[in-house]
Scaffold this motif. Structure first.
Motif, PDB file in Angstrom:
ATOM      1  N   TRP A 123       6.380   3.796   5.170  1.00 15.23           N
ATOM      2  CA  TRP A 123       5.536   3.333   6.165  1.00 15.23           C
ATOM      3  C   TRP A 123       4.121   2.966   5.516  1.00 15.23           C
ATOM      4  O   TRP A 123       3.867   3.460   4.685  1.00 15.23           O
ATOM      5  CB  TRP A 123       5.505   4.109   7.468  1.00 15.23           C
ATOM      6  N   GLY A 124       3.653   2.303   6.317  1.00 16.77           N
ATOM      7  CA  GLY A 124       2.382   1.620   5.834  1.00 16.77           C
ATOM      8  C   GLY A 124       1.222   2.569   5.751  1.00 16.77           C
ATOM      9  O   GLY A 124       0.609   2.716   4.656  1.00 16.77           O
ATOM     10  N   SER A 125       1.270   3.669   6.571  1.00 22.90           N
ATOM     11  CA  SER A 125       0.230   4.844   6.680  1.00 22.90           C
ATOM     12  C   SER A 125       0.565   5.957   5.840  1.00 22.90           C
ATOM     13  O   SER A 125       0.252   7.070   6.071  1.00 22.90           O
ATOM     14  CB  SER A 125      -0.261   4.983   7.941  1.00 22.90           C
ATOM     15  N   LEU A 126       1.355   5.850   5.007  1.00 20.00           N
ATOM     16  CA  LEU A 126       2.045   7.222   4.083  1.00 20.00           C
ATOM     17  C   LEU A 126       1.100   7.697   3.642  1.00 20.00           C
ATOM     18  O   LEU A 126       1.205   9.311   3.558  1.00 20.00           O
ATOM     19  CB  LEU A 126       3.155   6.308   2.895  1.00 20.00           C
ATOM     20  N   GLN A 127      -0.160   7.338   3.050  1.00 14.76           N
ATOM     21  CA  GLN A 127      -1.108   8.145   2.538  1.00 14.76           C
ATOM     22  C   GLN A 127      -1.877   8.996   3.547  1.00 14.76           C
ATOM     23  O   GLN A 127      -2.210  10.200   3.049  1.00 14.76           O
ATOM     24  CB  GLN A 127      -2.447   7.093   1.658  1.00 14.76           C
TER      25      GLN A 127
ATOM     26  N   PRO B  69      12.626   1.505  -3.780  1.00 14.95           N
ATOM     27  CA  PRO B  69      11.992   0.305  -3.088  1.00 14.95           C
ATOM     28  C   PRO B  69      11.252   0.673  -1.887  1.00 14.95           C
ATOM     29  O   PRO B  69      11.428   1.908  -1.155  1.00 14.95           O
ATOM     30  CB  PRO B  69      13.266  -0.353  -2.727  1.00 14.95           C
ATOM     31  N   VAL B  70      10.149  -0.038  -1.349  1.00 18.64           N
ATOM     32  CA  VAL B  70       9.423   0.412  -0.206  1.00 18.64           C
ATOM     33  C   VAL B  70       9.250  -0.740   0.977  1.00 18.64           C
ATOM     34  O   VAL B  70       8.954  -0.615   1.885  1.00 18.64           O
ATOM     35  CB  VAL B  70       7.797   0.666  -0.504  1.00 18.64           C
ATOM     36  N   THR B  71      10.164  -2.131   0.671  1.00 16.92           N
ATOM     37  CA  THR B  71      10.108  -2.941   1.762  1.00 16.92           C
ATOM     38  C   THR B  71      11.520  -2.975   2.177  1.00 16.92           C
ATOM     39  O   THR B  71      12.580  -2.515   1.586  1.00 16.92           O
ATOM     40  CB  THR B  71       9.757  -4.232   1.178  1.00 16.92           C
ATOM     41  N   GLU B  72      11.640  -3.444   3.358  1.00 12.47           N
ATOM     42  CA  GLU B  72      13.049  -3.468   4.061  1.00 12.47           C
ATOM     43  C   GLU B  72      13.979  -4.324   3.182  1.00 12.47           C
ATOM     44  O   GLU B  72      15.213  -3.927   3.202  1.00 12.47           O
ATOM     45  CB  GLU B  72      13.190  -4.008   5.466  1.00 12.47           C
ATOM     46  N   ILE B  73      13.426  -5.658   2.853  1.00  9.89           N
ATOM     47  CA  ILE B  73      14.264  -6.517   1.989  1.00  9.89           C
ATOM     48  C   ILE B  73      14.739  -5.851   0.882  1.00  9.89           C
ATOM     49  O   ILE B  73      15.946  -5.875   0.441  1.00  9.89           O
ATOM     50  CB  ILE B  73      13.335  -7.784   2.010  1.00  9.89           C
ATOM     51  N   THR B  74      13.884  -5.488   0.025  1.00  7.91           N
ATOM     52  CA  THR B  74      14.383  -4.842  -1.282  1.00  7.91           C
ATOM     53  C   THR B  74      15.149  -3.701  -1.194  1.00  7.91           C
ATOM     54  O   THR B  74      16.500  -3.437  -1.686  1.00  7.91           O
ATOM     55  CB  THR B  74      13.223  -4.465  -2.029  1.00  7.91           C
TER      56      THR B  74
ATOM     57  N   ARG C 277       0.875  -1.195  -0.019  1.00  9.09           N
ATOM     58  CA  ARG C 277       0.113  -0.023   0.004  1.00  9.09           C
ATOM     59  C   ARG C 277       1.059   0.966  -0.016  1.00  9.09           C
ATOM     60  O   ARG C 277       0.588   2.210  -0.702  1.00  9.09           O
ATOM     61  CB  ARG C 277      -0.880   0.068   0.974  1.00  9.09           C
ATOM     62  N   SER C 278       1.983   1.131   0.458  1.00  2.99           N
ATOM     63  CA  SER C 278       2.797   2.525   0.549  1.00  2.99           C
ATOM     64  C   SER C 278       3.157   2.360  -0.936  1.00  2.99           C
ATOM     65  O   SER C 278       3.521   3.838  -1.351  1.00  2.99           O
ATOM     66  CB  SER C 278       4.076   2.130   1.478  1.00  2.99           C
ATOM     67  N   ALA C 279       3.444   1.610  -1.643  1.00  2.00           N
ATOM     68  CA  ALA C 279       3.897   1.714  -2.921  1.00  2.00           C
ATOM     69  C   ALA C 279       3.077   2.505  -3.813  1.00  2.00           C
ATOM     70  O   ALA C 279       3.140   3.135  -4.731  1.00  2.00           O
ATOM     71  CB  ALA C 279       4.347   0.459  -3.856  1.00  2.00           C
ATOM     72  N   LEU C 280       1.680   2.210  -3.805  1.00  5.53           N
ATOM     73  CA  LEU C 280       0.512   2.719  -4.319  1.00  5.53           C
ATOM     74  C   LEU C 280       0.568   4.234  -3.885  1.00  5.53           C
ATOM     75  O   LEU C 280       0.456   5.169  -4.715  1.00  5.53           O
ATOM     76  CB  LEU C 280      -0.616   2.344  -3.586  1.00  5.53           C
ATOM     77  N   ALA C 281       1.065   4.447  -2.552  1.00  7.46           N
ATOM     78  CA  ALA C 281       0.897   5.833  -2.115  1.00  7.46           C
ATOM     79  C   ALA C 281       2.031   6.735  -2.903  1.00  7.46           C
ATOM     80  O   ALA C 281       1.786   7.845  -3.231  1.00  7.46           O
ATOM     81  CB  ALA C 281       0.927   6.085  -0.602  1.00  7.46           C
ATOM     82  N   VAL C 282       2.863   6.042  -2.966  1.00  5.25           N
ATOM     83  CA  VAL C 282       4.322   6.688  -3.721  1.00  5.25           C
ATOM     84  C   VAL C 282       3.790   6.810  -5.276  1.00  5.25           C
ATOM     85  O   VAL C 282       4.126   7.960  -5.538  1.00  5.25           O
ATOM     86  CB  VAL C 282       5.517   5.822  -3.586  1.00  5.25           C
ATOM     87  N   THR C 283       3.104   5.908  -5.683  1.00  4.60           N
ATOM     88  CA  THR C 283       2.903   5.915  -7.119  1.00  4.60           C
ATOM     89  C   THR C 283       1.879   7.044  -7.490  1.00  4.60           C
ATOM     90  O   THR C 283       2.013   7.941  -8.349  1.00  4.60           O
ATOM     91  CB  THR C 283       2.169   4.525  -7.673  1.00  4.60           C
TER      92      THR C 283
END
Length: 394
Positions: A291-295, A85-90, A18-24
């Motif tokens: 973070w998750g609630s970025l939006q 990237p938006v996840t810790e692993i990536t 969902r954070s990637a959606l907010a970034v996009t």
């Protein structure tokens, strides 16, 4: 954010988040050309109208080497101005591999600097040096070096890294609370990765969590934000499903500034604290990614993705002094799950009825949906289809 006079291209990874959606959505509205990627054939951000193209990638968790090689090839063909990237692993995988990623621009500090904050043992050392309160902690290199009989309980066993890279795959670690020597012995035996990885035994701090979200440009603070979790999934504590923007606590902002400026931080960070019943804040951890609630921050007037991209690509991002307080953000399907879990619990009928009423009476003038947006309906439709598939498959 004002539109840019020059058009930049950005690759947003981990597009199912969902954070990637907010970034996009943020960057698309700011006239960046956004390409999205993830390991599935379709993805949440990938179906957004603000994604000009979606590309299926290898899995950064299960096939890290293939993932790095894929990005190297893609960058040579497309030459993105910025990769997010938006996840810790990536994020950590790309930072570790950055010397091989020629031409890939990441909106982060160096890998060494990131690990000073992501590695919780190093974080406590930095906090002590910079005058930021942290729980009393003892660092151990492996489980055999611990003597459970001399510890003070309850205590927190905190692995230094939440994700451990083995060279071929990732191991997820877990923070545990031990109330006795017997519990600690059980944890040390059960979590086998503790046999050869570092961790801390940390003083247990009762109280509640609090945090501050930040953007720094080469040690200079550009923006702060804070929110309150109204409802979570699971209900007793977890991912936020309904949140509200609040004023950032001045003391927590000061601690975050001391810490991040002290390491000349660059990029976004979520600085988390534990506040004791007496009101004293203790540093818990720093997450060095979106973070998750970025939006919610974006809706409240702190457009972190656009600010970050502007700082990276033009060097002229403004400082944000104020934002809207009282704005709400609701992740609807997460809230449905939270309600279901609450109704299954042992709470009284009166409490369950109150929870149903709260669910059915949102604040329409102050609450926006995280995924469901009238100007970009495809992500909500995609999320619902995946949700129903999982539901029917149970």
């Amino acid at each position: 954010m004002e539109s840019l006079s020059m058009i930049f291209s950005v690759l947003v990874l981990d597009a199912n988040q969902r954070s990637a959606l907010a970034v996009t959505r943020s960057l698309g509205r700011s006239n960046y050309v956004v390409t999205t990627a993830d390991s599935t054939d379709r993805a949440l951000a990938g179906v957004s109208r603000y994604s000009s193209q979606y590309i299926q990638s290898p899995n950064s968790e299960t096939n890290p080497a293939d993932y790095v090689n894929w990005l190297i090839k893609l960058q040579s063909e497309r030459k993105f101005d910025l990769v997010i990237p938006v996840t810790e692993i990536t994020s950590q995988l790309l930072l570790m591999s950055h010397q091989d990623l020629h031409g890939v621009k990441l909106p982060f500090a160096s890998y060494e600097k990131v690990m000073k904050l992501a590695h919780k043992g190093h974080l406590v050392e930095a906090a002590n040096r910079l005058g930021v309160p942290a729980p009393q902690s003892e660092l151990y290199e492996s489980a055999p070096s611990v003597d459970p009989s001399i510890q003070t309980y309850p205590l927190v066993l905190k692995p230094c890294l939440s994700k451990i890279y083995t060279g071929t795959h990732w191991i997820a670690t877990t923070v545990r609370i031990a109330s006795s020597a017997e519990e600690l012995i059980t944890i040390l035996k059960r979590d086998t990765y503790l046999q050869n990885t570092s961790f801390m035994l940390q003083e247990f701090i009762p109280g509640h969590g609090a945090g501050v979200f930040c953007l720094f440009d080469k040690g200079k603070p550009l923006a702060f934000f804070a929110h309150h979790r109204v409802r979570e999934k699971p209900p007793q504590g977890g991912v936020s499903v309904l949140s509200r923007s609040v004023e950032a606590d001045p003391l927590l902002k000061d601690y975050a500034t001391r810490l991040l400026s002290g390491v000349n931080w660059h990029g976004v960070a979520m600085v988390e604290f534990r506040v004791s019943p007496e009101g004293k804040a203790y540093l818990m951890e720093v997450n060095t990614r979106f973070w998750g609630s970025l939006q919610l921050a974006i809706d409240s007037g702190v457009d972190f993705p656009a600010l970050l991209a502007q700082a990276e690509l033009t060097g002229q991002a403004p400082t944000i002094e104020r934002y809207r307080v009282g704005q709400h953000l609701r992740w609807f399907l997460g809230d449905v799950d939270s309600l279901y879990l609450y109704l299954k619990s042992s709470h009284s009928f009166k409490n369950k009825l109150a929870r149903i009423i709260q669910f059915l009476t949102p604040r329409p003038t102050k609450c926006r949906h995280e995924v469901n947006r009238w100007d970009d309906l495809a992500p909500a439709q995609y999320e619902l289809s995946i949700y129903l598939k999982h539901l029917l498959g149970r």
